[in-house]
Design an enzyme around this catalytic site. Structure first.
Site, PDB file in Angstrom:
ATOM      1  N   GLU A  35       0.530  -1.217  -0.010  1.00  6.23           N
ATOM      2  CA  GLU A  35      -0.011   0.169   0.148  1.00  6.23           C
ATOM      3  C   GLU A  35       0.769   1.096   0.052  1.00  6.23           C
ATOM      4  O   GLU A  35       0.804   2.105   1.148  1.00  6.23           O
ATOM      5  CB  GLU A  35      -1.138  -0.117   1.149  1.00  6.23           C
ATOM      6  CG  GLU A  35      -1.890  -1.197   1.126  1.00  6.23           C
ATOM      7  CD  GLU A  35      -3.131  -1.071   2.060  1.00  6.23           C
ATOM      8  OE1 GLU A  35      -2.613  -0.224   2.981  1.00  6.23           O
ATOM      9  OE2 GLU A  35      -4.245  -1.470   1.908  1.00  6.23           O
ATOM     10  N   GLU A  91      -6.310  -8.281  -0.403  1.00  6.09           N
ATOM     11  CA  GLU A  91      -6.866  -8.047   0.932  1.00  6.09           C
ATOM     12  C   GLU A  91      -8.206  -8.115   1.329  1.00  6.09           C
ATOM     13  O   GLU A  91      -8.824  -7.167   0.573  1.00  6.09           O
ATOM     14  CB  GLU A  91      -5.957  -6.994   1.888  1.00  6.09           C
ATOM     15  CG  GLU A  91      -4.713  -7.277   1.847  1.00  6.09           C
ATOM     16  CD  GLU A  91      -3.983  -6.279   2.992  1.00  6.09           C
ATOM     17  OE1 GLU A  91      -4.809  -5.506   3.611  1.00  6.09           O
ATOM     18  OE2 GLU A  91      -2.864  -5.937   2.866  1.00  6.09           O
TER      19      GLU A  91
HETATM   20  C1  GAL Z   1      -4.424  -2.930   5.068  1.00  2.89           C
HETATM   21  C2  GAL Z   1      -2.789  -3.207   5.267  1.00  2.89           C
HETATM   22  C3  GAL Z   1      -2.841  -4.598   6.000  1.00  2.89           C
HETATM   23  C4  GAL Z   1      -3.593  -4.330   7.314  1.00  2.89           C
HETATM   24  C5  GAL Z   1      -5.140  -4.143   7.122  1.00  2.89           C
HETATM   25  C6  GAL Z   1      -5.883  -3.952   7.919  1.00  2.89           C
HETATM   26  O1  GAL Z   1      -4.635  -1.431   4.682  1.00  2.89           O
HETATM   27  O2  GAL Z   1      -2.245  -3.474   3.962  1.00  2.89           O
HETATM   28  O3  GAL Z   1      -1.250  -4.660   6.553  1.00  2.89           O
HETATM   29  O4  GAL Z   1      -3.131  -3.559   7.936  1.00  2.89           O
HETATM   30  O5  GAL Z   1      -5.061  -2.981   6.231  1.00  2.89           O
HETATM   31  O6  GAL Z   1      -7.219  -3.699   7.417  1.00  2.89           O
END
Ligand code: GAL
Length: 681
Positions: free
Chosen positions: A154, A313
């Site tokens: 990110e 994710e």
């Molecule tokens: C994302 C990040 C992850 C984790 C996740 C939690 O933005 O890439 O490492 O922190 O959020 O929602």
């Protein structure tokens, strides 16, 4: 068709896996692997924040734990997405080389803290990242289960240190061909006596110096530079791993319509688009609205390369950084996961596999909870998705046909949101794009969300909401698109300024857009939050809020008229026949009902396939050589009936349905059908 992920032809189902946090508990790795199999997971993303384990001291490398993780995953047939660890740096690096720490817009240098907070210009940081990336790539280059590089994590934010200031000036010299006159013209520096007479006078917009809106040209160039510099950093990371693994594709996880980087530029340097998706399901704004915004973001990511993307994710349960951390209601996990697939994702991946015992994410949803068991509601939801993805694996790699494009332009967002005028609190650019997009979502029409760099010729309808900033080249592109038979739909505040925020001379919309739309937009009235106007359209009145543009038709035919105020009776919505095509101009913002009626007409007038669907239900499709796949999604809690005309096969239960059937979609339910397009290819 599936070449974008060279070594994997399947849907991916997995998670961010952080066994580096569990080194004191050696039994956890083996346990996890058994649990992964039980959950039908076939991929894990590893190493994302592992730098201090891999290089605990400068130049001292230790790969024991990662070797073991990669070996065990490979031995168990689990694919690996291997990360470069630059998203969070070890303490020694910040202590020894303070230049890697960011300087904020307040002029303060940060201390070692958080993650994602390093200077992208720092030669030291670039060198250290190159070194660790090369080490990792060299060590694992022959590991057959590594299918993808996850470059950093990110990317985001900006640094205002002296190194960045100098890099910004150098970048400007390149952009303006070393000619300060050009820069002064582009930034309109005659305003408030701001003429730049030496490149060294230039400084990024910041809290104690120039604010964003005094010289918008400076601000826009700064934003463009931040994207450029972040991308240049990313490209160095990529070059380091490509030296050893030229055949492993690379991705970096994007963040949706995140407004601080122009992903339309970054996308050019990665092989696979992936993104992290965290909707606020079950929030007060409602699941249908949430589903539409999420669908928009998925379509944006698919549009970056017009190929399937990866959902890198998502949460299997709650998201711990939202204001209110709701659990996903029964059905929602499957529905939201399949939503991504319906919009072109070839994966469902989670943050994260196992909840850590400590740190700020210990209450974030994960597949394995603190009870350490592969059971329970969340685990079963994940397992269900894993099993389903295996059943529908034939869809992986298939593409999306969209005859409609909605333009969402990051640079336009920077320009319009910081322009002093109209409504200064919130101009709602993104929301407006989604409001137009959702009219297609409601009718089961596929949409590409793109910027104007794309080839437009395949779209029947092009929607350009609030495209305030538009270059002459882009105007030419729209003109050619409509001239050749396309239909364009624009709104208030379109074509006011060029790419450096200079107003078009001769009135709005700029240049040839006046002919395309057959009108001039002479003035714009901004409404108080409680003010209401209305437009009359086809014998009905529709409520109008926020903006009313005062328009003079030239060749355009008015379709709707203002009902109130001193501009009562004036044209509010117009349609123009321009050469072979049509151009609609909507001069006001409505509360929603007008857009519904308007798009009903426009879509029915087109050859685009669409559906009449119950509220909160949508259909999206993907296509392979042989099949069209229909995903019917219900974001309400009530079960609904949807009419399917074609003969289809339900992929989940392998049931054949003859044409003209009503199918039931349970509350928060989704069904996936295959329709034969071409026999025996
Ligand atoms: C994302 C990040 C992850 C984790 C996740 C939690 O933005 O890439 O490492 O922190 O959020 O929602």
């Amino acid at each position: 068709m599936k070449q974008y992920l060279t070594s994997c032809q399947h849907f991916l189902h997995g998670a961010d896996y952080n066994p580096d946090q569990w080194l004191q508990y050696p039994e956890v790795l083996e346990e996890d692997i058994q649990f992964m199999k039980k959950a039908h997971c076939n991929v894990m993303s590893v190493g994302i924040f592992s730098w201090s384990f891999l290089e605990p001291e400068e130049g001292l490398y230790s790969f024991t734990f990662l070797d073991q993780v990669i070996d065990r995953l490979t031995a168990n047939g689990i694919y690996i997405v291997l990360a470069t660890p630059s998203g969070a740096r070890p303490r020694w690096l910040a202590e020894k080389y303070p230049e890697v720490l960011r300087v904020g817009a307040d002029g303060h240098k940060q201390q070692y803290s958080m993650r994602h907070n390093h200077c992208f210009t720092s030669p030291v940081y670039r060198e250290k990242v190159r070194n660790i990336n090369r080490r990792i790539a060299e060590r694992y280059k022959d590991q057959k289960n590594i299918i993808l590089w996850h470059i950093s994590n990110e990317y985001g934010g900006e640094c205002h240190c002296e190194l960045c200031q100098q890099a910004f000036r150098d970048w400007l010299r390149g952009k303006y061909c070393d000619d300060l006159c050009k820069l002064n013209e582009a930034w309109w520096t005659g305003f408030w006596s701001h003429t730049v007479t030496d490149w060294q006078q230039i400084h990024s917009p910041n809290q104690t110096g120039e604010s964003n809106d005094v010289l918008p040209g400076l601000f826009l160039d700064w934003k463009e530079f931040v994207t450029y510099q972040t991308t240049s950093f990313m490209r160095e990371e990529i070059a380091a791993v490509r030296e050893f693994t030229p055949d492993i594709p690379v991705t970096t996880n994007f963040m949706g319509p995140y407004q601080h980087l122009d992903y339309n530029y970054m996308r050019n340097y990665v092989d696979v688009i992936s993104w992290d998706c965290y909707p606020s399901w079950h929030s007060e704004r409602g699941d249908v609205v949430e589903a539409q915004s999420t669908a928009f973001a998925h379509d944006l990511h698919r549009g970056f390369r017009h190929q399937p993307f990866l959902l890198m994710e998502s949460t299997p349960s709650n998201t711990n950084w939202l204001e209110i951390c709701k659990l996903k209601r029964p059905g929602m996990h499957k529905l939201s996961s399949i939503q991504a697939i319906a919009h072109g994702s070839d994966s469902v991946q989670y943050f994260q596999w196992r909840k850590g015992r400590g740190g700020m994410e210990k209450f974030h949803g994960a597949v394995i909870d603190h009870n350490g068991k592969a059971e329970g509601r969340v685990f079963e939801d994940v397992r269900e998705v894993g099993i389903l993805l295996e059943k529908i694996d034939e869809i992986a790699g298939s593409h999306t046909n969209a005859q409609v494009a909605v333009v969402y332009d990051y640079r336009n967002r920077w320009a319009i949101e910081d322009a002093a005028g109209f409504q200064n609190l919130d101009k709602k650019y993104k929301r407006t794009c989604i409001n137009h997009y959702k009219e297609f979502w409601k009718r089961g029409v596929n949409v590409d969300v793109i910027n104007l760099d794309n080839d437009l010729s395949s779209y029947e309808i092009l929607v350009i909401p609030m495209l305030y900033s538009i270059s002459e080249k882009q105007i030419g592109k729209i003109e050619a698109y409509v001239a050749a038979g396309g239909t364009v739909i624009a709104t208030y505040i379109t074509g006011y300024v060029n790419e450096t925020d200079l107003c078009y001379r001769g009135g709005f919309p700029g240049g040839a857009l006046k002919d395309v739309f057959g009108l001039t937009a002479d003035e714009i009235d901004s409404l108080n939050p409680s003010d209401r106007n209305a437009v009359s359209f086809q014998g009905r009145q529709y409520e109008v809020v926020d903006y009313c543009e005062l328009i003079t038709p030239v060749t355009a035919q008015p379709l709707a008229f203002y009902c109130e105020d001193f501009y009562k009776g004036k044209a509010a919505v117009l349609r123009n026949q321009y050469k072979q095509g049509k151009a609609y101009y909507i001069g006001c913002r409505d509360s929603g009902e007008f857009l519904d009626a308007f798009y009903d007409d426009v879509i029915k007038d087109s050859a685009i396939r669409h559906y009449e669907l119950p509220y909160g239900v949508t259909i999206h499709t993907r296509e392979s050589e042989e099949y069209e796949y229909l995903f019917v999604e219900n974001y309400t809690t009530k079960s609904v009936e949807v009419h399917i005309e074609e003969a289809v096969r339900d992929l989940e239960n392998n049931e054949e349905l003859s044409g003209n059937t009503n199918v039931t979609i349970e509350g928060y339910g989704v069904r996936i059908f295959a329709r034969l397009l071409r026999q025996g290819i």
